[in-house]
Design a protein around this motif. Structure first.
Motif, mmCIF file in Angstrom:
data_model
loop_
_atom_site.group_PDB
_atom_site.id
_atom_site.type_symbol
_atom_site.label_atom_id
_atom_site.label_comp_id
_atom_site.label_asym_id
_atom_site.label_seq_id
_atom_site.Cartn_x
_atom_site.Cartn_y
_atom_site.Cartn_z
ATOM 1 N N HIS A 19 48.859 -2.446 85.952
ATOM 2 C CA HIS A 19 48.100 -2.043 84.764
ATOM 3 C C HIS A 19 49.011 -1.446 83.708
ATOM 4 C CE1 HIS A 19 43.785 -2.740 85.294
ATOM 5 N NE2 HIS A 19 44.047 -2.685 86.585
ATOM 6 N N ARG A 20 50.123 -0.853 84.136
ATOM 7 C CA ARG A 20 51.105 -0.345 83.174
ATOM 8 C C ARG A 20 51.920 -1.487 82.564
ATOM 9 N NH1 ARG A 20 54.245 4.603 82.377
ATOM 10 N NH2 ARG A 20 54.607 4.411 80.150
ATOM 11 N N GLY A 21 51.858 -2.670 83.194
ATOM 12 C CA GLY A 21 52.617 -3.818 82.693
ATOM 13 C C GLY A 21 54.067 -3.814 83.131
ATOM 14 N N TRP A 22 54.388 -3.090 84.212
ATOM 15 C CA TRP A 22 55.764 -2.970 84.681
ATOM 16 C C TRP A 22 56.026 -3.915 85.846
ATOM 17 C CZ3 TRP A 22 57.277 2.938 85.093
ATOM 18 C CH2 TRP A 22 57.368 3.465 83.792
ATOM 19 N N THR A 23 57.274 -4.346 85.978
ATOM 20 C CA THR A 23 57.738 -5.034 87.173
ATOM 21 C C THR A 23 58.162 -3.994 88.207
ATOM 22 O OG1 THR A 23 60.039 -5.125 86.428
ATOM 23 C CG2 THR A 23 58.584 -6.949 85.751
ATOM 24 N N GLN A 24 58.357 -4.465 89.440
ATOM 25 C CA GLN A 24 58.875 -3.554 90.468
ATOM 26 C C GLN A 24 60.246 -3.010 90.075
ATOM 27 O OE1 GLN A 24 58.786 -5.763 94.152
ATOM 28 N NE2 GLN A 24 56.681 -5.127 94.615
ATOM 29 N N GLN A 25 61.066 -3.834 89.424
ATOM 30 C CA GLN A 25 62.392 -3.407 89.013
ATOM 31 C C GLN A 25 62.317 -2.289 87.989
ATOM 32 O OE1 GLN A 25 65.372 -4.288 90.309
ATOM 33 N NE2 GLN A 25 66.270 -2.732 88.959
ATOM 34 N N LEU A 31 62.460 5.514 88.834
ATOM 35 C CA LEU A 31 62.497 6.388 90.006
ATOM 36 C C LEU A 31 63.911 6.598 90.536
ATOM 37 C CD1 LEU A 31 59.432 4.953 91.981
ATOM 38 C CD2 LEU A 31 59.504 7.032 90.586
ATOM 39 N N GLY A 32 64.876 5.794 90.030
ATOM 40 C CA GLY A 32 66.239 5.890 90.528
ATOM 41 C C GLY A 32 66.402 5.326 91.924
#
Length: 508
Positions: A19-25, A31-32
């Motif tokens: 929902h944020r539109g982010w990939t796992q990467q 998160l580092g």
């Protein structure tokens, strides 16, 4: 932590990330950690500490752990009939602008009845981190702000700054306090994008140059520069106009701003600037003439007016539940077009006599909703700059159209992809067809039914889903509701006071 819990938590993290539109990467970089670690987390194959859960929730603006914090999820029992009256809170967007504008003043600013929302909380964290003293004075949400003699931007709370979209409005006031400074900006905000470049165009005539560095705006100010001709804004944006106003407020000359927004939050900022001693002409029009002061050091008391977007939210709640309630302290000047469209659709209501807001300028009324049978409008519904239908009010017409008989087209031409989130109404029984990233076709009337939905990342569509749940048969769950708390103060509790059945809960 059992394997079952890890799987449920992994699903929540995956849904919030998408929902944020982010990939796992992208999540891994924040998160580092590695993409493979995020993949294991989402599949429920990695143990998680409470600290890591809190970090993930903070990064995704969807808190997963809420120890001593506000609610995470909402459980709604419907269908609901609302009764009684509810009062509109003061404007979120005006409050945010006034917090930024308080940096213009070296004296004490007292703001009355400020909306105590997450967006305000994040801005206060930023202000306090650079040396500003801010304190809530009482239960009425009066807020006192006292800037220090010198701001210390080296200590800025970058995490809080990145969680508010309002940080760009620090440019206008800060350019008068220092000639070289940096401000964090949220990831994905490119300097040349449509949302940022209009600010740069508005502020360059005052001697401000901004470059994008790694995660920051790097601002350089050439002193002694004043606009030598009218500033013509390339976009009639609210925050763009506010930034130009704040830059002009401490400019030792008269500045003309053309194609300015005349929206509610801009007017509140103008009235506040007048209290600071700045001369502002043309309030409520698209041409503002600002005669600035060389220095501002006064103790000032100001009351922002009520929020027309919240007022529209409450009217939409009444319409979708076919309830007769009274919405008090509605800023009618900023809802007249919306009410005219609703009248065309068959909405019935009564207005009280007008009275003035605490700022002594904005006209208020009480709106009493009546039982109505709605039909679709003849034409599409689309927003326009004030005095047109407000851009932020357009999403509420999605549930209103779903209540009406017939087909309604909404054209959200301003925001890319915001209309997509309105298709989440289909999970509750709606018939919403996405025509392209800007347009949806809605067919009504709708037989709403309960469902579990992850809160969209956009504020107004998120509230639209919540309001539809009020009309839905059975039990609905709205997950990860932080975005609603960014813009509304205690919305669920206030709706409960007029008959809603909304319960807050946490998974952990």
């Amino acid at each position: 932590m059992t394997e079952g819990y890890l799987g449920r938590i992994g699903n929540l993290i995956r849904d919030a990330r998408k929902h944020r539109g982010w990939t796992q990467q992208q999540l891994a970089e924040v998160l580092g950690t590695s993409q493979s670690a995020v993949n294991r987390i989402e599949r429920g194959h990695q143990n998680l500490s409470l600290d890591m859960l809190a970090r993930i929730g903070e990064a995704l603006e969807a808190p997963l752990v809420s120890i001593g914090q506000g609610p995470t999820h909402l459980r709604v029992t419907g269908p609901t009939t609302l009764r009684g009256s509810i009062e509109v809170k003061t404007s979120k967007n005006a409050g945010v602008a006034l917090l930024c504008a308080s940096l213009l003043n070296r004296g004490r600013t007292t703001l009355r009845r400020v909306a105590r929302i997450e967006e305000v909380n994040r801005l206060l964290e930023v202000l306090e981190s650079i040396g500003v003293r801010a304190r809530w004075l009482n239960a009425e949400n009066d807020l006192e702000i006292i800037p220090p003699p010198n701001l210390d931007l080296s200590r800025i709370d970058a995490e809080a700054a990145r969680r508010t979209r309002s940080i760009i409005m620090f440019l206008g006031p800060l350019m008068h306090r220092m000639s070289d400074f940096e401000l964090p900006y949220a990831g994905g905000c490119d300097l040349g994008s449509r949302t940022v470049e209009p600010h740069m165009t508005a502020l360059r005539p005052f001697g401000l140059q901004v470059k994008a560095t790694e995660g920051s705006y790097h601002a350089l100010v050439q002193t002694g520069i004043v606009p030598n001709r009218p500033i013509v804004l390339i976009e009639r944006g609210d925050t763009v106009t506010e930034n130009a106003l704040m830059a002009a407020a401490l400019c030792d000359s008269t500045t003309t701003i053309r194609n300015a927004s005349s929206n509610y939050m801009v007017q509140d900022l103008c009235f506040y600037l007048q209290k600071l001693g700045v001369r502002v002409e043309g309030i409520g029009t698209t041409t503002l003439v600002v005669t600035g002061c060389t220095e501002i050091d006064v103790d000032v008391d100001y009351s922002p007016s009520e929020d027309p977007i919240e007022a529209m939210s409450l009217l939409a709640a009444a319409i979708v539940t076919d309830s007769e309630i009274t919405v008090k302290r509605v800023p009618i000047e900023f809802l007249e077009i919306e009410l005219a469209v609703l009248e065309e659709m068959g909405f019935r209501y009564r207005l009280s006599e007008e009275y003035l807001a605490a700022n002594k300028h904005t006209r208020l009324v009480d709106v009493s909703t009546l039982h109505s049978t709605l039909r679709s409008p003849i034409d599409k519904i689309h927003p326009m700059p004030f005095p047109g239908l407000n851009i932020d009010n357009l999403p509420f017409f999605a549930i209103i159209a779903a209540t009406a008989q017939g087909q309604t087209m909404l054209h959200d031409w301003v925001y890319e992809n915001r209309a997509i989130y309105l298709t989440d109404l289909n999970k509750l029984g709606g018939k919403v067809t996405l025509m392209d990233p800007h347009r949806v076709m809605i067919e009504g009337p709708t037989r709403w039914s309960g469902a579990e939905v992850v809160c969209p990342p956009a504020l107004r569509p998120a509230v639209v889903i919540l309001l539809a749940m009020l009309a839905s048969k059975g039990t609905s769950v709205l997950r990860s509701t932080y975005v609603i708390h960014r813009g509304y103060e205690g919305l669920a509790d206030r709706l409960n006071e007029i008959g809603a059945q909304i319960e807050t809960f946490h998974d952990l």
